[in-house]
Design an enzyme around this catalytic site. Structure first.
Site, PDB file in Angstrom:
ATOM      1  N   CYS A  25      77.562  87.028  22.108  1.00 13.45           N
ATOM      2  CA  CYS A  25      76.538  87.681  22.918  1.00 13.45           C
ATOM      3  C   CYS A  25      75.438  88.238  22.022  1.00 13.45           C
ATOM      4  O   CYS A  25      75.718  89.016  21.118  1.00 13.45           O
ATOM      5  CB  CYS A  25      77.219  88.802  23.698  1.00 13.45           C
ATOM      6  N   PRO A  60      82.745  84.974  31.132  1.00 12.70           N
ATOM      7  CA  PRO A  60      82.453  86.400  31.273  1.00 12.70           C
ATOM      8  C   PRO A  60      80.953  86.590  31.449  1.00 12.70           C
ATOM      9  O   PRO A  60      80.174  86.032  30.671  1.00 12.70           O
ATOM     10  CB  PRO A  60      82.920  86.996  29.935  1.00 12.70           C
ATOM     11  N   MET A  61      80.548  87.332  32.467  1.00 12.99           N
ATOM     12  CA  MET A  61      79.117  87.564  32.677  1.00 12.99           C
ATOM     13  C   MET A  61      78.906  89.007  33.104  1.00 12.99           C
ATOM     14  O   MET A  61      79.341  89.430  34.170  1.00 12.99           O
ATOM     15  CB  MET A  61      78.563  86.579  33.713  1.00 12.99           C
ATOM     16  N   GLY A  86      79.684  79.109  33.531  1.00 10.82           N
ATOM     17  CA  GLY A  86      79.179  80.429  33.885  1.00 10.82           C
ATOM     18  C   GLY A  86      78.247  80.380  35.075  1.00 10.82           C
ATOM     19  O   GLY A  86      78.657  80.460  36.230  1.00 10.82           O
TER      20      GLY A  86
HETATM   21  C1  LIG Z   1      74.226  87.366  33.597  1.00 11.57           C
HETATM   22  C2  LIG Z   1      75.006  86.893  32.397  1.00 11.57           C
HETATM   23  C3  LIG Z   1      75.793  87.781  31.703  1.00 11.57           C
HETATM   24  C4  LIG Z   1      76.548  87.359  30.592  1.00 11.57           C
HETATM   25  N1  LIG Z   1      77.406  88.239  29.975  1.00 11.57           N
HETATM   26  C5  LIG Z   1      78.245  87.792  28.994  1.00 11.57           C
HETATM   27  C6  LIG Z   1      79.266  88.618  28.465  1.00 11.57           C
HETATM   28  O1  LIG Z   1      79.492  89.758  28.896  1.00 11.57           O
HETATM   29  N2  LIG Z   1      80.046  88.117  27.475  1.00 11.57           N
HETATM   30  C7  LIG Z   1      79.878  86.833  26.993  1.00 11.57           C
HETATM   31  O2  LIG Z   1      80.626  86.415  26.094  1.00 11.57           O
HETATM   32  N3  LIG Z   1      78.921  86.042  27.484  1.00 11.57           N
HETATM   33  C8  LIG Z   1      78.131  86.471  28.488  1.00 11.57           C
HETATM   34  N4  LIG Z   1      77.218  85.619  29.056  1.00 11.57           N
HETATM   35  C9  LIG Z   1      77.153  84.213  28.579  1.00 11.57           C
HETATM   36  C10 LIG Z   1      78.104  83.332  29.398  1.00 11.57           C
HETATM   37  O3  LIG Z   1      79.444  83.737  29.238  1.00 11.57           O
HETATM   38  C11 LIG Z   1      77.968  81.843  28.986  1.00 11.57           C
HETATM   39  O4  LIG Z   1      78.348  81.721  27.638  1.00 11.57           O
HETATM   40  C12 LIG Z   1      76.538  81.337  29.149  1.00 11.57           C
HETATM   41  O5  LIG Z   1      75.982  81.717  30.395  1.00 11.57           O
HETATM   42  C13 LIG Z   1      76.487  79.804  29.016  1.00 11.57           C
HETATM   43  O6  LIG Z   1      77.283  79.178  29.991  1.00 11.57           O
HETATM   44  P1  LIG Z   1      76.634  78.554  31.345  1.00 11.57           P
HETATM   45  O7  LIG Z   1      75.522  77.647  30.905  1.00 11.57           O
HETATM   46  O8  LIG Z   1      77.762  77.815  31.992  1.00 11.57           O
HETATM   47  O9  LIG Z   1      76.124  79.694  32.156  1.00 11.57           O
HETATM   48  C14 LIG Z   1      76.468  86.020  30.153  1.00 11.57           C
HETATM   49  C15 LIG Z   1      75.661  85.121  30.868  1.00 11.57           C
HETATM   50  C16 LIG Z   1      74.942  85.540  31.994  1.00 11.57           C
HETATM   51  C17 LIG Z   1      74.104  84.546  32.757  1.00 11.57           C
END
Ligand SMILES: Cc1cc2nc3c(=O)[nH]c(=O)nc-3n(C[C@H](O)[C@H](O)[C@H](O)COP(=O)(O)O)c2cc1C
Length: 332
Positions: free
Chosen positions: A96, A13-14, A229
Protein backbone atom coordinates in the site's frame (compact mmCIF):
# COMPACT_ATOMS: atom_id res chain seq x y z
CA UNK A 1 2.86 -29.28 9.64
CA UNK A 2 1.23 -29.69 6.21
CA UNK A 3 1.32 -26.46 4.20
CA UNK A 4 -2.17 -24.98 3.80
CA UNK A 5 -3.87 -25.72 0.49
CA UNK A 6 -3.62 -22.98 -2.15
CA UNK A 7 -6.57 -20.61 -2.27
CA UNK A 8 -7.72 -20.14 -5.87
CA UNK A 9 -9.71 -16.94 -5.33
CA UNK A 10 -9.87 -14.15 -2.80
CA UNK A 11 -11.32 -10.65 -2.55
CA UNK A 12 -8.70 -7.96 -1.95
CA UNK A 13 -8.35 -5.94 1.24
CA UNK A 14 -9.77 -2.49 0.49
CA UNK A 15 -9.82 0.32 3.05
CA UNK A 16 -13.23 1.77 3.64
CA UNK A 17 -14.76 -0.91 1.42
CA UNK A 18 -14.17 -4.46 2.71
CA UNK A 19 -15.58 -3.88 6.18
CA UNK A 20 -17.63 -6.54 7.93
CA UNK A 21 -20.87 -5.52 6.23
CA UNK A 22 -19.28 -5.78 2.83
CA UNK A 23 -17.77 -9.16 3.65
CA UNK A 24 -21.02 -10.56 4.96
CA UNK A 25 -22.68 -9.49 1.71
CA UNK A 26 -19.96 -11.03 -0.46
CA UNK A 27 -20.24 -14.19 1.59
CA UNK A 28 -23.88 -14.56 0.59
CA UNK A 29 -22.70 -14.81 -3.02
CA UNK A 30 -19.70 -17.14 -2.58
CA UNK A 31 -19.27 -19.56 0.33
CA UNK A 32 -15.62 -20.33 -0.30
CA UNK A 33 -13.82 -17.29 -1.72
CA UNK A 34 -11.37 -16.02 0.90
CA UNK A 35 -12.28 -12.53 2.10
CA UNK A 36 -9.89 -9.95 3.49
CA UNK A 37 -10.47 -7.23 6.05
CA UNK A 38 -9.44 -3.66 5.43
CA UNK A 39 -5.88 -3.03 6.57
CA UNK A 40 -5.64 -2.40 10.30
CA UNK A 41 -2.48 -0.85 11.71
CA UNK A 42 -0.82 -2.46 14.70
CA UNK A 43 -1.57 0.71 16.66
CA UNK A 44 -5.28 0.36 15.99
CA UNK A 45 -5.35 -3.32 16.91
CA UNK A 46 -3.31 -2.87 20.08
CA UNK A 47 -4.87 0.35 21.36
CA UNK A 48 -8.17 0.81 19.50
CA UNK A 49 -11.75 -0.31 20.05
CA UNK A 50 -11.36 -3.99 19.21
CA UNK A 51 -15.05 -4.82 19.08
CA UNK A 52 -15.52 -2.19 16.41
CA UNK A 53 -12.33 -2.90 14.49
CA UNK A 54 -12.12 -6.68 14.71
CA UNK A 55 -15.71 -7.79 15.28
CA UNK A 56 -17.37 -9.91 12.61
CA UNK A 57 -19.86 -12.75 12.28
CA UNK A 58 -18.88 -16.40 12.06
CA UNK A 59 -20.64 -16.67 8.68
CA UNK A 60 -17.88 -14.53 7.14
CA UNK A 61 -15.30 -17.33 7.35
CA UNK A 62 -12.88 -17.87 5.73
CA UNK A 63 -11.64 -14.36 6.47
CA UNK A 64 -8.10 -13.02 6.65
CA UNK A 65 -6.98 -10.08 8.77
CA UNK A 66 -4.63 -7.68 7.03
CA UNK A 67 -2.17 -5.83 9.26
CA UNK A 68 0.00 -2.81 8.58
CA UNK A 69 3.09 -2.26 10.68
CA UNK A 70 6.87 -2.48 10.79
CA UNK A 71 7.75 -3.45 14.35
CA UNK A 72 8.18 -7.14 15.09
CA UNK A 73 6.81 -7.05 18.65
CA UNK A 74 3.78 -4.97 17.73
CA UNK A 75 2.99 -7.14 14.70
CA UNK A 76 3.40 -10.31 16.74
CA UNK A 77 1.04 -8.98 19.39
CA UNK A 78 -1.51 -7.81 16.80
CA UNK A 79 -1.31 -11.14 14.98
CA UNK A 80 -1.95 -12.97 18.25
CA UNK A 81 -5.01 -10.84 18.87
CA UNK A 82 -6.20 -11.58 15.34
CA UNK A 83 -5.84 -15.30 15.97
CA UNK A 84 -7.73 -14.98 19.25
CA UNK A 85 -10.55 -13.28 17.38
CA UNK A 86 -10.75 -16.29 15.11
CA UNK A 87 -9.32 -14.95 11.85
CA UNK A 88 -8.15 -17.65 9.46
CA UNK A 89 -5.00 -15.92 8.22
CA UNK A 90 -2.85 -12.93 9.08
CA UNK A 91 -1.62 -10.93 6.10
CA UNK A 92 1.11 -8.29 6.17
CA UNK A 93 0.57 -5.30 3.90
CA UNK A 94 3.71 -4.63 1.85
CA UNK A 95 1.88 -3.09 -1.09
CA UNK A 96 0.00 0.00 0.00
CA UNK A 97 1.66 3.24 -1.14
CA UNK A 98 -0.26 5.98 0.71
CA UNK A 99 1.62 8.81 2.45
CA UNK A 100 0.11 8.03 5.79
CA UNK A 101 1.40 4.52 5.48
CA UNK A 102 4.87 5.58 4.33
CA UNK A 103 5.36 7.83 7.32
CA UNK A 104 4.81 4.82 9.55
CA UNK A 105 7.43 2.98 7.40
CA UNK A 106 5.15 0.23 6.32
CA UNK A 107 3.09 -0.81 3.34
CA UNK A 108 4.84 -0.73 -0.05
CA UNK A 109 8.02 0.92 1.23
CA UNK A 110 8.76 -2.42 2.93
CA UNK A 111 9.51 -3.82 -0.54
CA UNK A 112 12.89 -2.09 -0.16
CA UNK A 113 13.54 -3.81 3.17
CA UNK A 114 13.21 -7.55 2.66
CA UNK A 115 15.40 -8.37 5.68
CA UNK A 116 13.09 -6.40 7.93
CA UNK A 117 10.01 -8.06 6.39
CA UNK A 118 11.61 -11.45 7.02
CA UNK A 119 12.01 -10.50 10.69
CA UNK A 120 8.42 -9.27 10.85
CA UNK A 121 7.10 -12.48 9.33
CA UNK A 122 9.29 -14.55 11.65
CA UNK A 123 7.94 -12.71 14.70
CA UNK A 124 4.33 -13.13 13.57
CA UNK A 125 4.77 -16.79 12.76
CA UNK A 126 6.18 -17.42 16.19
CA UNK A 127 3.16 -15.73 17.75
CA UNK A 128 0.40 -17.62 15.89
CA UNK A 129 -0.40 -21.00 14.42
CA UNK A 130 -2.60 -19.74 11.55
CA UNK A 131 -0.93 -18.91 8.20
CA UNK A 132 1.02 -15.65 7.94
CA UNK A 133 1.00 -14.32 4.38
CA UNK A 134 2.35 -11.26 2.57
CA UNK A 135 0.74 -8.96 0.01
CA UNK A 136 3.32 -7.08 -2.03
CA UNK A 137 4.01 -5.22 -5.24
CA UNK A 138 6.64 -6.31 -7.76
CA UNK A 139 8.92 -3.41 -6.78
CA UNK A 140 8.84 0.26 -5.84
CA UNK A 141 10.28 3.44 -7.31
CA UNK A 142 13.57 3.03 -9.20
CA UNK A 143 14.16 -0.53 -8.00
CA UNK A 144 14.44 -3.02 -10.84
CA UNK A 145 11.37 -5.24 -10.85
CA UNK A 146 12.51 -8.84 -11.20
CA UNK A 147 15.62 -8.71 -8.94
CA UNK A 148 13.63 -6.84 -6.28
CA UNK A 149 10.76 -9.30 -6.37
CA UNK A 150 12.98 -12.37 -6.28
CA UNK A 151 15.16 -11.06 -3.46
CA UNK A 152 12.07 -10.10 -1.47
CA UNK A 153 10.34 -13.46 -1.89
CA UNK A 154 13.52 -15.46 -1.28
CA UNK A 155 14.22 -13.71 2.03
CA UNK A 156 10.64 -13.57 3.25
CA UNK A 157 9.93 -17.19 2.34
CA UNK A 158 13.10 -18.20 4.19
CA UNK A 159 11.41 -16.75 7.27
CA UNK A 160 8.52 -19.16 6.73
CA UNK A 161 5.99 -17.27 4.63
CA UNK A 162 4.57 -19.74 2.10
CA UNK A 163 1.81 -17.63 0.55
CA UNK A 164 2.42 -14.42 -1.36
CA UNK A 165 -0.15 -12.25 -3.08
CA UNK A 166 1.56 -10.04 -5.62
CA UNK A 167 -0.06 -6.94 -7.08
CA UNK A 168 1.64 -7.16 -10.46
CA UNK A 169 2.74 -3.54 -10.80
CA UNK A 170 5.26 -1.22 -9.19
CA UNK A 171 4.24 1.41 -6.70
CA UNK A 172 5.71 4.90 -7.04
CA UNK A 173 5.91 6.30 -3.54
CA UNK A 174 6.44 9.86 -4.73
CA UNK A 175 4.53 11.50 -7.54
CA UNK A 176 1.55 9.18 -7.83
CA UNK A 177 -1.52 9.15 -5.61
CA UNK A 178 -2.65 5.82 -4.12
CA UNK A 179 -5.41 5.72 -6.73
CA UNK A 180 -2.98 6.38 -9.59
CA UNK A 181 -0.71 3.71 -8.16
CA UNK A 182 -3.50 1.21 -8.79
CA UNK A 183 -3.80 2.14 -12.46
CA UNK A 184 -0.79 3.91 -13.89
CA UNK A 185 2.24 1.62 -13.42
CA UNK A 186 1.99 -1.12 -16.05
CA UNK A 187 0.84 -4.61 -15.06
CA UNK A 188 3.60 -7.22 -15.40
CA UNK A 189 1.72 -10.48 -14.94
CA UNK A 190 4.56 -12.41 -16.54
CA UNK A 191 6.84 -11.60 -13.60
CA UNK A 192 4.38 -13.20 -11.18
CA UNK A 193 4.11 -16.27 -13.41
CA UNK A 194 7.89 -16.44 -13.45
CA UNK A 195 7.95 -16.16 -9.69
CA UNK A 196 5.75 -19.25 -9.46
CA UNK A 197 8.02 -21.18 -11.79
CA UNK A 198 11.14 -20.21 -9.80
CA UNK A 199 9.48 -20.97 -6.45
CA UNK A 200 7.13 -23.84 -7.29
CA UNK A 201 6.74 -24.83 -3.62
CA UNK A 202 5.27 -21.43 -2.71
CA UNK A 203 1.59 -20.54 -2.99
CA UNK A 204 1.55 -17.55 -5.32
CA UNK A 205 -1.53 -15.44 -5.97
CA UNK A 206 -1.71 -12.73 -8.60
CA UNK A 207 -3.53 -9.41 -8.26
CA UNK A 208 -4.20 -6.29 -10.29
CA UNK A 209 -6.69 -5.47 -13.02
CA UNK A 210 -8.38 -8.90 -13.07
CA UNK A 211 -12.04 -8.42 -13.85
CA UNK A 212 -13.73 -11.74 -14.60
CA UNK A 213 -13.78 -15.40 -13.62
CA UNK A 214 -12.71 -16.27 -17.17
CA UNK A 215 -9.59 -14.14 -16.69
CA UNK A 216 -9.14 -15.79 -13.29
CA UNK A 217 -9.21 -19.23 -14.92
CA UNK A 218 -6.50 -18.12 -17.37
CA UNK A 219 -4.25 -16.87 -14.57
CA UNK A 220 -4.77 -20.10 -12.65
CA UNK A 221 -2.93 -21.91 -15.44
CA UNK A 222 0.21 -20.10 -14.24
CA UNK A 223 -0.25 -19.37 -10.53
CA UNK A 224 -2.08 -20.84 -7.55
CA UNK A 225 -4.54 -18.08 -6.86
CA UNK A 226 -6.13 -14.83 -7.97
CA UNK A 227 -7.05 -11.84 -5.84
CA UNK A 228 -9.73 -9.51 -7.24
CA UNK A 229 -10.47 -6.11 -5.74
CA UNK A 230 -12.37 -3.38 -7.55
CA UNK A 231 -14.17 -5.60 -10.04
CA UNK A 232 -15.83 -7.57 -7.24
CA UNK A 233 -16.75 -4.45 -5.35
CA UNK A 234 -18.34 -2.85 -8.39
CA UNK A 235 -19.98 -6.04 -9.65
CA UNK A 236 -20.26 -8.37 -6.64
CA UNK A 237 -22.36 -11.00 -8.38
CA UNK A 238 -19.23 -11.76 -10.36
CA UNK A 239 -18.43 -14.08 -7.42
CA UNK A 240 -21.52 -16.22 -8.00
CA UNK A 241 -19.92 -18.93 -10.12
CA UNK A 242 -16.67 -18.96 -8.13
CA UNK A 243 -17.62 -21.84 -5.84
CA UNK A 244 -18.48 -24.18 -8.70
CA UNK A 245 -15.63 -23.11 -10.96
CA UNK A 246 -12.78 -23.04 -8.48
CA UNK A 247 -13.78 -24.67 -5.20
CA UNK A 248 -15.44 -27.89 -6.34
CA UNK A 249 -18.93 -26.93 -5.16
CA UNK A 250 -21.82 -28.62 -6.91
CA UNK A 251 -24.82 -26.56 -5.84
CA UNK A 252 -26.00 -23.61 -7.90
CA UNK A 253 -25.27 -20.13 -6.49
CA UNK A 254 -28.15 -18.14 -5.00
CA UNK A 255 -30.04 -15.81 -7.34
CA UNK A 256 -29.51 -12.11 -6.79
CA UNK A 257 -32.94 -11.80 -5.20
CA UNK A 258 -32.11 -14.56 -2.75
CA UNK A 259 -28.90 -12.75 -1.87
CA UNK A 260 -30.91 -9.65 -0.99
CA UNK A 261 -33.36 -11.68 1.05
CA UNK A 262 -30.50 -13.33 2.93
CA UNK A 263 -29.25 -9.86 3.85
CA UNK A 264 -32.51 -8.78 5.50
CA UNK A 265 -32.11 -10.59 8.87
CA UNK A 266 -28.48 -9.46 8.92
CA UNK A 267 -29.53 -5.86 8.36
CA UNK A 268 -32.00 -6.08 11.23
CA UNK A 269 -29.38 -7.59 13.51
CA UNK A 270 -26.71 -5.05 12.65
CA UNK A 271 -29.07 -2.11 12.93
CA UNK A 272 -29.96 -3.26 16.45
CA UNK A 273 -26.22 -3.12 17.16
CA UNK A 274 -26.19 0.48 15.93
CA UNK A 275 -25.07 0.14 12.31
CA UNK A 276 -26.82 2.65 10.02
CA UNK A 277 -28.69 1.06 7.10
CA UNK A 278 -26.58 2.97 4.58
CA UNK A 279 -23.36 1.46 5.98
CA UNK A 280 -24.63 -1.92 4.78
CA UNK A 281 -26.52 -1.05 1.60
CA UNK A 282 -23.67 1.03 0.19
CA UNK A 283 -21.82 -2.20 -0.52
CA UNK A 284 -24.84 -3.71 -2.27
CA UNK A 285 -25.38 -1.03 -4.92
CA UNK A 286 -23.66 -3.00 -7.71
CA UNK A 287 -25.59 -6.24 -7.21
CA UNK A 288 -27.77 -5.91 -10.29
CA UNK A 289 -25.05 -4.40 -12.47
CA UNK A 290 -25.80 -4.89 -16.13
CA UNK A 291 -29.36 -6.13 -15.62
CA UNK A 292 -32.76 -4.49 -16.02
CA UNK A 293 -33.52 -2.71 -12.77
CA UNK A 294 -29.88 -1.98 -11.91
CA UNK A 295 -30.46 1.74 -12.02
CA UNK A 296 -33.73 1.65 -10.05
CA UNK A 297 -32.10 -0.50 -7.37
CA UNK A 298 -29.11 1.75 -7.01
CA UNK A 299 -31.17 4.91 -7.03
CA UNK A 300 -33.75 3.71 -4.52
CA UNK A 301 -31.06 2.64 -2.06
CA UNK A 302 -28.96 5.77 -2.53
CA UNK A 303 -31.91 8.09 -2.09
CA UNK A 304 -33.56 6.34 0.84
CA UNK A 305 -31.08 4.36 2.91
CA UNK A 306 -29.75 7.44 4.69
CA UNK A 307 -33.13 8.89 5.65
CA UNK A 308 -34.03 9.01 9.32
CA UNK A 309 -35.83 5.86 10.41
CA UNK A 310 -34.88 3.92 7.27
CA UNK A 311 -34.74 0.15 7.81
CA UNK A 312 -34.83 -3.12 5.89
CA UNK A 313 -38.12 -2.11 4.22
CA UNK A 314 -36.07 0.25 2.03
CA UNK A 315 -34.21 -2.75 0.67
CA UNK A 316 -37.45 -4.68 0.16
CA UNK A 317 -38.88 -1.72 -1.76
CA UNK A 318 -35.73 -1.43 -3.88
CA UNK A 319 -36.04 -5.11 -4.75
CA UNK A 320 -39.66 -4.64 -5.79
CA UNK A 321 -38.49 -1.87 -8.13
CA UNK A 322 -35.99 -4.25 -9.72
CA UNK A 323 -38.76 -6.78 -10.31
CA UNK A 324 -40.92 -4.16 -12.00
CA UNK A 325 -38.15 -2.52 -13.98
CA UNK A 326 -38.45 -2.25 -17.75
CA UNK A 327 -35.83 -3.98 -19.90
CA UNK A 328 -34.12 -0.69 -20.73
CA UNK A 329 -33.21 0.14 -17.14
CA UNK A 330 -29.79 -1.47 -17.21
CA UNK A 331 -27.33 1.36 -16.68
CA UNK A 332 -25.19 0.68 -13.64
C1 LIG B 1 -10.59 1.64 -2.17
C2 LIG B 1 -9.37 0.75 -2.11
C3 LIG B 1 -8.76 0.52 -0.90
C4 LIG B 1 -7.63 -0.32 -0.81
N1 LIG B 1 -7.09 -0.62 0.42
C5 LIG B 1 -6.10 -1.55 0.52
C6 LIG B 1 -5.65 -2.01 1.77
O1 LIG B 1 -6.16 -1.65 2.84
N2 LIG B 1 -4.64 -2.92 1.80
C7 LIG B 1 -4.06 -3.40 0.64
O2 LIG B 1 -3.15 -4.24 0.71
N3 LIG B 1 -4.48 -2.97 -0.56
C8 LIG B 1 -5.50 -2.09 -0.65
N4 LIG B 1 -5.99 -1.74 -1.88
C9 LIG B 1 -5.41 -2.37 -3.09
C10 LIG B 1 -6.18 -3.65 -3.44
O3 LIG B 1 -6.08 -4.60 -2.41
C11 LIG B 1 -5.66 -4.26 -4.77
O4 LIG B 1 -4.32 -4.62 -4.59
C12 LIG B 1 -5.77 -3.27 -5.93
O5 LIG B 1 -7.03 -2.62 -5.96
C13 LIG B 1 -5.52 -3.98 -7.27
O6 LIG B 1 -6.47 -5.01 -7.49
P1 LIG B 1 -7.76 -4.78 -8.44
O7 LIG B 1 -7.24 -4.25 -9.75
O8 LIG B 1 -8.37 -6.14 -8.57
O9 LIG B 1 -8.64 -3.79 -7.77
C14 LIG B 1 -7.10 -0.91 -1.98
C15 LIG B 1 -7.73 -0.67 -3.21
C16 LIG B 1 -8.87 0.14 -3.28
C17 LIG B 1 -9.55 0.36 -4.61
Amino acid sequence: MMPPRPIPLCVAPMMDWTDRNCRYFHRQISRHTLLYTEMLTTGAVLHGDRDRLLGYEAAEHPVALQLGGSEPEALAAAARIGEEWGYDEINLNCGCPSDRVQSGRFGACLMAEPDLVARLVGAMREAVSIPVTVKSRIAIDELEEWPTLVDFVRKVSAAGCTRFIVHARKAWLQGLSPKENRDVPPLRYELVYRLKSEFPHLDISINGGIKTLDATAEHLKHVDGVMIGRAVYENPYLLAEADRRFFGATEAPPERHAVVEAMLPYIERRMKQGAPLGSITRHMLGLFQGLPGARAWRRHLSENAHKAGAGPEVVVAALAKVRRAPEADVAA
